[in-house]
Motif scaffolding. Structure first.
Motif, PDB file in Angstrom:
ATOM      1  N   MET A   1       0.833  -1.202   0.000  1.00 44.53           N
ATOM      2  CA  MET A   1       0.000   0.000   0.000  1.00 44.53           C
ATOM      3  C   MET A   1       0.872   1.258   0.000  1.00 44.53           C
ATOM      4  N   GLU A   2       1.991   1.202   0.693  1.00 42.91           N
ATOM      5  CA  GLU A   2       2.899   2.351   0.724  1.00 42.91           C
ATOM      6  C   GLU A   2       3.488   2.625  -0.648  1.00 42.91           C
ATOM      7  N   THR A   3       3.740   1.564  -1.417  1.00 42.63           N
ATOM      8  CA  THR A   3       4.273   1.783  -2.768  1.00 42.63           C
ATOM      9  C   THR A   3       3.259   2.467  -3.667  1.00 42.63           C
ATOM     10  N   LEU A   4       1.981   2.342  -3.314  1.00 44.22           N
ATOM     11  CA  LEU A   4       0.921   2.942  -4.129  1.00 44.22           C
ATOM     12  C   LEU A   4       0.535   4.335  -3.669  1.00 44.22           C
ATOM     13  N   GLU A   5       1.023   4.754  -2.490  1.00 43.65           N
ATOM     14  CA  GLU A   5       0.618   6.042  -1.921  1.00 43.65           C
ATOM     15  C   GLU A   5       0.800   7.219  -2.874  1.00 43.65           C
ATOM     16  N   PRO A   6       1.937   7.314  -3.592  1.00 45.31           N
ATOM     17  CA  PRO A   6       2.091   8.462  -4.499  1.00 45.31           C
ATOM     18  C   PRO A   6       1.066   8.480  -5.622  1.00 45.31           C
ATOM     19  N   GLN A   7       0.409   7.317  -5.885  1.00 43.86           N
ATOM     20  CA  GLN A   7      -0.517   7.239  -7.014  1.00 43.86           C
ATOM     21  C   GLN A   7      -1.976   7.322  -6.594  1.00 43.86           C
ATOM     22  N   THR A   8      -2.258   7.260  -5.274  1.00 43.38           N
ATOM     23  CA  THR A   8      -3.648   7.124  -4.844  1.00 43.38           C
ATOM     24  C   THR A   8      -4.500   8.342  -5.157  1.00 43.38           C
ATOM     25  N   GLU A   9      -3.887   9.495  -5.315  1.00 43.86           N
ATOM     26  CA  GLU A   9      -4.679  10.694  -5.603  1.00 43.86           C
ATOM     27  C   GLU A   9      -4.762  10.989  -7.094  1.00 43.86           C
ATOM     28  N   ALA A  10      -4.342  10.012  -7.924  1.00 48.28           N
ATOM     29  CA  ALA A  10      -4.337  10.228  -9.362  1.00 48.28           C
ATOM     30  C   ALA A  10      -5.753  10.359  -9.899  1.00 48.28           C
ATOM     31  N   SER A  11      -5.876  11.007 -11.056  1.00 45.19           N
ATOM     32  CA  SER A  11      -7.184  11.190 -11.658  1.00 45.19           C
ATOM     33  C   SER A  11      -7.650   9.895 -12.303  1.00 45.19           C
ATOM     34  N   SER A  12      -8.875   9.946 -12.827  1.00 44.70           N
ATOM     35  CA  SER A  12      -9.441   8.770 -13.483  1.00 44.70           C
ATOM     36  C   SER A  12      -8.618   8.348 -14.694  1.00 44.70           C
ATOM     37  N   LEU A  13      -7.880   9.284 -15.275  1.00 43.33           N
ATOM     38  CA  LEU A  13      -7.054   8.968 -16.441  1.00 43.33           C
ATOM     39  C   LEU A  13      -5.868   8.078 -16.089  1.00 43.33           C
ATOM     40  N   GLU A  14      -5.583   7.927 -14.791  1.00 39.88           N
ATOM     41  CA  GLU A  14      -4.494   7.057 -14.351  1.00 39.88           C
ATOM     42  C   GLU A  14      -4.666   5.642 -14.895  1.00 39.88           C
ATOM     43  N   LEU A  15      -5.913   5.191 -14.965  1.00 37.36           N
ATOM     44  CA  LEU A  15      -6.202   3.840 -15.423  1.00 37.36           C
ATOM     45  C   LEU A  15      -5.723   3.594 -16.841  1.00 37.36           C
ATOM     46  N   PHE A  16      -5.648   4.651 -17.657  1.00 38.52           N
ATOM     47  CA  PHE A  16      -5.330   4.484 -19.074  1.00 38.52           C
ATOM     48  C   PHE A  16      -3.837   4.659 -19.371  1.00 38.52           C
ATOM     49  N   LYS A  17      -3.024   4.669 -18.330  1.00 37.70           N
ATOM     50  CA  LYS A  17      -1.581   4.672 -18.552  1.00 37.70           C
ATOM     51  C   LYS A  17      -1.136   3.321 -19.109  1.00 37.70           C
ATOM     52  N   ARG A  18      -0.001   3.325 -19.791  1.00 34.90           N
ATOM     53  CA  ARG A  18       0.451   2.127 -20.489  1.00 34.90           C
ATOM     54  C   ARG A  18       0.663   0.940 -19.553  1.00 34.90           C
ATOM     55  N   LYS A  19       1.079   1.203 -18.313  1.00 29.76           N
ATOM     56  CA  LYS A  19       1.388   0.094 -17.405  1.00 29.76           C
ATOM     57  C   LYS A  19       0.143  -0.694 -17.008  1.00 29.76           C
TER      58      LYS A  19
ATOM     59  N   GLN B   1      -0.774  -8.355  -9.492  1.00 27.31           N
ATOM     60  CA  GLN B   1      -0.835  -6.966  -9.965  1.00 27.31           C
ATOM     61  C   GLN B   1       0.539  -6.443 -10.349  1.00 27.31           C
ATOM     62  N   ALA B   2       1.557  -6.771  -9.544  1.00 28.44           N
ATOM     63  CA  ALA B   2       2.906  -6.316  -9.873  1.00 28.44           C
ATOM     64  C   ALA B   2       3.427  -6.973 -11.143  1.00 28.44           C
ATOM     65  N   SER B   3       3.102  -8.258 -11.338  1.00 29.47           N
ATOM     66  CA  SER B   3       3.605  -8.959 -12.520  1.00 29.47           C
ATOM     67  C   SER B   3       2.966  -8.430 -13.798  1.00 29.47           C
ATOM     68  N   ILE B   4       1.672  -8.091 -13.740  1.00 28.20           N
ATOM     69  CA  ILE B   4       0.999  -7.577 -14.940  1.00 28.20           C
ATOM     70  C   ILE B   4       1.537  -6.200 -15.301  1.00 28.20           C
ATOM     71  N   ILE B   5       1.794  -5.360 -14.285  1.00 24.77           N
ATOM     72  CA  ILE B   5       2.385  -4.050 -14.531  1.00 24.77           C
ATOM     73  C   ILE B   5       3.765  -4.201 -15.132  1.00 24.77           C
ATOM     74  N   SER B   6       4.559  -5.136 -14.573  1.00 25.22           N
ATOM     75  CA  SER B   6       5.928  -5.359 -15.063  1.00 25.22           C
ATOM     76  C   SER B   6       5.928  -5.875 -16.482  1.00 25.22           C
ATOM     77  N   PHE B   7       4.891  -6.668 -16.833  1.00 25.29           N
ATOM     78  CA  PHE B   7       4.789  -7.238 -18.174  1.00 25.29           C
ATOM     79  C   PHE B   7       4.759  -6.160 -19.239  1.00 25.29           C
ATOM     80  N   MET B   8       4.123  -5.039 -18.893  1.00 26.60           N
ATOM     81  CA  MET B   8       4.034  -3.943 -19.866  1.00 26.60           C
ATOM     82  C   MET B   8       5.281  -3.099 -19.852  1.00 26.60           C
TER      83      MET B   8
END
Length: 488
Positions: A264-282, A481-488
């Motif tokens: 959860m701490e690794t995700l903290e910098p991203q938790t306030e991201a906008s809805s467009l966060e979902l459409f990032k390449r990762k 979740q980490a493996s799918i992100i890493s795959f991209m």
């Protein structure tokens, strides 16, 4: 320092616990990323506690409500049309308006579950479902049954998202598939219950029975814990540890709690991201898999067939009451089989077997209606139609009925799960509306052609799963979740 090392490891697939040795390769599936990714093995069978089983059952009551809503329209069709004087187009509106409500609920589902928690979201959904069933039960005209169906659609759409998410977040990785399959089994049980009981009682009484799962869940939610992962994401550390301890009983939770907190701490910098966060390449791979499975599940027509199976059987010359009773006896055993196979064979094989079986069932149905037009082969129509419906009734619960929702709950990181959940749920219900509303008109155009189109889409589903869908069996949510992100 450890947090930094874990953050890098989770995103590159190479994290190792300080006291853990790296597992050897087994070569299965050729997934080198899965071999390299080594988030600690957290739990054993000792973590299976009575409260875990009870929490899963209470959550799965929502799936029983989902199944009841899907199975209701077929046995109730003749009674509603006769009592309220509805035409076929008007009844098509009633059948499909569930999916209109589903689209509304889909837009709300992820955000609500993220904002108020998984338990409160289920309560919120149950209010809509209960009100909807009562509206149908006491309706005196088409307006009130449509309003009731709309309310049920809103409720069950939110439940479609939050139930598998809650179950995935409370269960240990080695048993997550089996527990999550209870969602699928209860949904199938709801359909079966409506099919069987609906042949003996009036549509009003059937609507009252449909409200029972929602009432049971409302009561049961008072006695189960909130999702520990949601509590961790919300910064409620004391409640997080209390919830996890309650779910795991006497088992040591320190290692699991540490991994969840660090992730959860690794995700903290991203938790306030906008809805467009979902459409990032990762997140592209997760998005393709999640949206693709939902599209193919509904475009394959299984939902529409469930809504109108009674009329399909009658068109082939089979008594709808007899056909629905036969179907009710095969679906639950098929769902139980899927539950036992989920953590043994994995998600991918079950999806491919399920889609292949559904493809074969549509071919049988298409042939049955082709034979109906040929005098010499017309006697085979009822046999082939019943066989096709039975094959589909066995194949669908094994995989495609619930596994897309299970995979959806596993592949999206918690910082984008709300946006992702709303999107894939919206895709599912909007596609369901298109297919459900157009199904009767497609059947009037060409019954055989309709089923052959569905057969082609089911065949495409097999290819999609084989090429793009990852296996998630026996892995923690953080690993997946980490493996799918890493795959991209």
């Amino acid at each position: 320092m450890e947090r930094k090392r874990m953050e890098e490891g989770l995103l590159t697939g190479s994290y190792e616990s300080p006291n853990e040795t790296k597992p050897s390769r087994n070569g299965a599936g050729g997934d080198s990323l899965n071999d390299n990714l080594n988030v600690p093995s957290l739990l054993s069978a000792s973590a299976l506690t009575p409260i875990l089983f009870f929490s899963t059952f209470v959550a799965a009551c929502g799936s029983l409500c989902i199944g009841s809503s899907v199975g209701y329209s077929s046995p109730a069709e003749n009674g509603i049309m006769q009592d309220l004087g509805l035409s076929l187009p008007a009844y098509s509106v009633f059948g499909s308006i569930l999916t209109i409500g589903g689209m509304v609920g889909a837009i709300l589902s992820g955000k609500i579950a993220d904002l108020i928690g998984r338990k409160r979201t289920m309560w919120f959904s149950d209010v809509f479902c209960t009100a909807g069933w009562l509206s149908i039960a006491y309706a005196e005209n088409a307006f009130w049954i449509d309003i009731g169906r709309l309310f049920i659609g809103i409720g069950v759409s939110i439940l479609c998202y939050v139930v598998p998410v809650y179950i995935a977040e409370i269960t240990p990785k080695s048993h997550r598939g089996s527990f999550a399959s209870s969602n699928m089994l209860m949904s199938v049980s709801g359909v079966t219950l409506m099919f069987y009981i609906g042949t003996f009682i009036s549509w009003r009484s059937l609507a009252m029975i449909g409200a029972i799962p929602s009432v049971l869940q409302i009561i049961g939610l008072f006695f189960i814990p909130e999702s520990p992962r949601w509590l961790a994401k919300s910064g409620q550390e004391i409640e997080f540890e209390a919830s996890l301890k309650r779910l795991r009983g006497a088992s040591d939770i320190s290692e699991e709690a540490a991994v969840i907190k660090d992730y959860m701490e690794t995700l903290e910098p991203q938790t306030e991201a906008s809805s467009l966060e979902l459409f990032k390449r990762k997140y592209a791979n997760s998005l393709i898999v999640g949206v693709g499975l939902m599209l193919l599940q509904q475009l394959g027509g299984s939902g529409a067939v469930s809504y109108y199976v009674g009329s399909i059987l009658e068109e082939a010359g089979i008594s709808s009451s007899l056909g629905l009773q036969v179907l009710s006896f095969v679906q639950i055993p098929a769902g139980i089989l899927g539950l036992f196979l989920m953590d043994r064979s994995g998600r991918r094989p079950l999806l491919m077997v399920s889609a292949s079986g559904i493809c074969f069932s549509y071919i049988l149905l298409g042939l049955s209606f082709c034979f109906k037009e040929l005098p010499n082969l017309h006697p085979f129509t009822p046999f082939l139609c019943l066989a096709g419906v039975l094959v589909g009734a066995i194949a669908f619960p094994i995989g495609l009925a619930g596994i897309p929702w299970i995979i959806m709950s596993e592949i999206f990181p918690i910082n984008v799960k709300a946006q992702a959940g709303s999107l894939v749920t919206l895709v599912n219900w909007s596609t369901a509306w298109i297919i459900t509303y157009s199904f009767n008109f497609m059947m009037e155009w060409s019954s055989a052609g309709t089923f052959f189109i569905f057969a082609g889409i089911s065949g495409l589903t097999v290819v999609f799963v084989a090429k793009l869908v990852p296996e998630t069996k026996g892995r923690t949510l953080e690993e997946i979740q980490a493996s799918i992100i890493s795959f991209m």
